[in-house]
Design a protein around this motif. Structure first.
Motif, mmCIF file in Angstrom:
data_model
loop_
_atom_site.group_PDB
_atom_site.id
_atom_site.type_symbol
_atom_site.label_atom_id
_atom_site.label_comp_id
_atom_site.label_asym_id
_atom_site.label_seq_id
_atom_site.Cartn_x
_atom_site.Cartn_y
_atom_site.Cartn_z
ATOM 1 N N VAL A 185 0.744 -1.002 0.106
ATOM 2 C CA VAL A 185 -0.070 -0.005 0.047
ATOM 3 C C VAL A 185 0.787 1.221 -0.008
ATOM 4 O O VAL A 185 1.973 1.249 0.436
ATOM 5 C CB VAL A 185 -1.016 0.091 1.242
ATOM 6 C CG1 VAL A 185 -1.697 -1.233 1.306
ATOM 7 C CG2 VAL A 185 -0.227 0.091 2.549
ATOM 8 N N LEU A 186 0.269 2.474 -0.360
ATOM 9 C CA LEU A 186 0.870 3.538 -0.284
ATOM 10 C C LEU A 186 -0.250 4.548 0.042
ATOM 11 O O LEU A 186 -1.369 4.444 -0.098
ATOM 12 C CB LEU A 186 1.618 4.141 -1.505
ATOM 13 C CG LEU A 186 0.797 3.711 -2.937
ATOM 14 C CD1 LEU A 186 -0.026 4.917 -3.126
ATOM 15 C CD2 LEU A 186 1.784 3.802 -3.935
ATOM 16 N N ALA A 187 0.191 6.009 0.394
ATOM 17 C CA ALA A 187 -0.531 7.171 0.669
ATOM 18 C C ALA A 187 -0.584 8.033 -0.485
ATOM 19 O O ALA A 187 0.501 8.535 -1.061
ATOM 20 C CB ALA A 187 -0.083 7.764 1.853
ATOM 21 N N GLN A 188 -1.718 8.113 -1.220
ATOM 22 C CA GLN A 188 -1.711 9.316 -2.280
ATOM 23 C C GLN A 188 -2.363 10.366 -1.756
ATOM 24 O O GLN A 188 -3.485 10.570 -1.143
ATOM 25 C CB GLN A 188 -2.378 8.653 -3.460
ATOM 26 C CG GLN A 188 -2.536 9.528 -4.782
ATOM 27 C CD GLN A 188 -2.908 8.666 -6.046
ATOM 28 O OE1 GLN A 188 -3.513 7.763 -5.908
ATOM 29 N NE2 GLN A 188 -2.849 9.461 -7.234
ATOM 30 N N VAL A 189 -1.728 11.656 -2.112
ATOM 31 C CA VAL A 189 -1.856 12.712 -1.617
ATOM 32 C C VAL A 189 -2.579 13.969 -2.487
ATOM 33 O O VAL A 189 -2.050 13.992 -3.502
ATOM 34 C CB VAL A 189 -0.699 13.573 -0.938
ATOM 35 C CG1 VAL A 189 -0.968 14.918 -0.325
ATOM 36 C CG2 VAL A 189 -0.226 12.787 0.184
ATOM 37 N N PHE A 190 -3.629 14.346 -2.212
ATOM 38 C CA PHE A 190 -4.320 15.103 -3.193
ATOM 39 C C PHE A 190 -4.424 16.488 -2.579
ATOM 40 O O PHE A 190 -4.896 16.724 -1.329
ATOM 41 C CB PHE A 190 -5.902 14.865 -3.682
ATOM 42 C CG PHE A 190 -5.777 13.425 -4.204
ATOM 43 C CD1 PHE A 190 -5.895 13.372 -5.821
ATOM 44 C CD2 PHE A 190 -5.709 12.173 -3.656
ATOM 45 C CE1 PHE A 190 -5.893 12.379 -6.478
ATOM 46 C CE2 PHE A 190 -5.652 11.098 -4.301
ATOM 47 C CZ PHE A 190 -5.857 10.983 -5.569
ATOM 48 N N ASP A 191 -4.497 17.818 -3.335
ATOM 49 C CA ASP A 191 -4.748 19.046 -2.869
ATOM 50 C C ASP A 191 -6.393 19.326 -2.600
ATOM 51 O O ASP A 191 -6.923 18.326 -3.242
ATOM 52 C CB ASP A 191 -3.903 20.215 -3.327
ATOM 53 C CG ASP A 191 -4.544 20.342 -4.647
ATOM 54 O OD1 ASP A 191 -5.651 19.944 -5.216
ATOM 55 O OD2 ASP A 191 -3.635 20.859 -5.628
ATOM 56 N N GLY A 194 -8.287 18.779 -5.774
ATOM 57 C CA GLY A 194 -8.297 17.434 -6.451
ATOM 58 C C GLY A 194 -7.085 17.177 -7.205
ATOM 59 O O GLY A 194 -6.952 16.057 -7.904
ATOM 60 N N GLU A 195 -6.091 17.868 -7.195
ATOM 61 C CA GLU A 195 -4.970 17.781 -7.811
ATOM 62 C C GLU A 195 -3.777 16.877 -7.018
ATOM 63 O O GLU A 195 -3.740 16.785 -6.115
ATOM 64 C CB GLU A 195 -4.046 18.965 -8.471
ATOM 65 C CG GLU A 195 -4.958 19.795 -9.316
ATOM 66 C CD GLU A 195 -5.134 19.164 -10.663
ATOM 67 O OE1 GLU A 195 -4.445 18.457 -10.936
ATOM 68 O OE2 GLU A 195 -6.218 19.281 -11.223
ATOM 69 N N VAL A 196 -3.198 15.886 -7.569
ATOM 70 C CA VAL A 196 -2.298 14.989 -7.098
ATOM 71 C C VAL A 196 -1.140 15.735 -6.478
ATOM 72 O O VAL A 196 -0.502 16.294 -7.247
ATOM 73 C CB VAL A 196 -1.851 13.776 -7.957
ATOM 74 C CG1 VAL A 196 -0.723 12.779 -7.290
ATOM 75 C CG2 VAL A 196 -3.094 12.873 -8.272
ATOM 76 N N ALA A 197 -0.509 15.629 -5.239
ATOM 77 C CA ALA A 197 0.556 16.231 -4.850
ATOM 78 C C ALA A 197 1.840 15.140 -4.907
ATOM 79 O O ALA A 197 2.851 15.749 -4.678
ATOM 80 C CB ALA A 197 0.215 16.879 -3.414
ATOM 81 N N GLY A 198 1.320 14.000 -4.705
ATOM 82 C CA GLY A 198 2.546 13.158 -4.697
ATOM 83 C C GLY A 198 2.089 11.812 -3.879
ATOM 84 O O GLY A 198 1.047 11.818 -3.442
ATOM 85 N N CYS A 199 2.863 10.708 -4.054
ATOM 86 C CA CYS A 199 2.721 9.621 -3.329
ATOM 87 C C CYS A 199 3.939 9.249 -2.023
ATOM 88 O O CYS A 199 4.998 9.599 -2.581
ATOM 89 C CB CYS A 199 2.378 8.296 -4.231
ATOM 90 S SG CYS A 199 0.938 8.352 -5.016
ATOM 91 N N THR A 200 3.515 8.453 -1.356
ATOM 92 C CA THR A 200 4.796 8.133 -0.376
ATOM 93 C C THR A 200 5.066 6.790 -1.088
ATOM 94 O O THR A 200 4.650 6.034 -2.051
ATOM 95 C CB THR A 200 4.073 7.603 1.132
ATOM 96 O OG1 THR A 200 3.175 6.295 0.983
ATOM 97 C CG2 THR A 200 3.567 8.790 1.667
ATOM 98 N N GLY A 201 6.020 6.195 -0.418
ATOM 99 C CA GLY A 201 6.826 4.727 -1.001
ATOM 100 C C GLY A 201 5.753 3.683 -0.406
ATOM 101 O O GLY A 201 4.747 3.959 0.288
ATOM 102 N N THR A 202 5.934 2.514 -0.726
ATOM 103 C CA THR A 202 5.055 1.341 -0.653
ATOM 104 C C THR A 202 5.401 0.743 0.889
ATOM 105 O O THR A 202 6.550 0.929 1.264
ATOM 106 C CB THR A 202 5.062 0.274 -1.559
ATOM 107 O OG1 THR A 202 6.373 -0.178 -1.727
ATOM 108 C CG2 THR A 202 4.551 1.006 -2.921
ATOM 109 N N LEU A 222 7.257 12.682 -0.218
ATOM 110 C CA LEU A 222 6.153 12.368 -1.533
ATOM 111 C C LEU A 222 7.296 12.582 -2.749
ATOM 112 O O LEU A 222 8.038 13.299 -2.807
ATOM 113 C CB LEU A 222 5.323 13.575 -1.444
ATOM 114 C CG LEU A 222 4.197 13.784 -0.251
ATOM 115 C CD1 LEU A 222 3.390 14.972 -0.544
ATOM 116 C CD2 LEU A 222 3.470 12.614 -0.345
ATOM 117 N N THR A 223 6.896 11.463 -3.477
ATOM 118 C CA THR A 223 7.406 11.471 -4.893
ATOM 119 C C THR A 223 6.387 11.208 -5.927
ATOM 120 O O THR A 223 5.272 11.131 -5.585
ATOM 121 C CB THR A 223 8.400 10.243 -4.901
ATOM 122 O OG1 THR A 223 7.671 8.985 -4.489
ATOM 123 C CG2 THR A 223 9.463 10.042 -3.776
#
Length: 226
Positions: A185-191, A194-202, A222-223
């Motif tokens: 799993v990972l955490a996906q971050v949205f502002d 609704g725009e994607v700000a990035g994701c964590t590692g898994t 975040l990457t």
């Protein structure tokens, strides 16, 4: 196959978007908040065929925010300011069969009140965001779906405003939908637009994410998302 898992996710998200788009008087242009919903008289507020009851509440900047629902949690309203002078707006994700519960309301203690309404859906979790502007709520332009069962608010990029954190399985290397549920799993971050700000590692499991279930993400984690 991978295609099966991807198509399943597309169908779920598409259905949730349809539910929000069917909400009356809400312009959900990409990257924009919807217009303020007109305040509804509290005395005339109902939740489906039932009278509304307070399912959960929070205090944000001294303002009381309440999640109202019918007895089954199948119809919801978000109220601010209390029963005497509150502004009430509709919760749209219940149109997709989401059942609200006592854990469905999350609000951020920031200068501008932001609240997340969430509930279980299709083995995961669906959620929608409302932003307080002036004297009424502005629903964000999109719903969110977590196939790993968690959506939270957190200031992940250090800008003093909350972001939407969606925990999901990284399924690019899995062969079918069942295997996707066993994937990291990972955490996906949205502002809030609704725009994607990035994701964590898994991570090997959702519980390995820092702060689980109140997932805490830092900007330097975040990457680019897979």
């Amino acid at each position: 196959m991978v295609l099966t898992a991807v198509l399943a996710g597309v169908v779920i998200v598409g259905a949730l978007v349809t539910a929000v788009l069917l909400r009356p008087d809400v312009d959900l242009s990409v990257g924009e908040e919807g217009p303020a919903q007109q305040p509804t008289s509290v005395s005339s507020t109902s939740c489906g065929d039932d009278a509304c009851r307070v399912l959960a509440s929070a205090s944000v900047n001294g303002m009381t925010v309440e999640l109202l629902a019918d007895s089954e949690g199948g119809t919801g309203r978000l109220r601010a300011g209390g029963p005497a002078s509150g502004s009430v707006s509709e919760v749209a994700i219940t149109a997709m069969g989401v059942r609200l519960n006592h854990d469905s309301l999350r609000c951020a203690q920031t200068e501008t009140p932001v609240c997340l309404v969430r509930g279980p859906h299709d083995g995961g979790m669906a959620g929608e965001v409302h932003v307080w502007r002036g004297d009424s709520w502005r629903p964000a332009q999109r719903p969110y779906f977590s196939d790993a069962g968690n959506i939270v608010l957190d200031d992940a990029v250090g800008d003093a405003a909350p972001e939407v954190i969606v925990v999901r399985h990284e399924c690019s290397d899995t062969e079918d939908a069942a295997e996707c549920q066993l994937a990291p799993v990972l955490a996906q971050v949205f502002d809030l637009g609704g725009e994607v700000a990035g994701c964590t590692g898994t991570y090997g499991s959702p519980g390995s994410l820092r702060g689980w279930p109140d997932v805490d993400v830092e900007a330097d984690e975040l990457t680019e998302c897979p």
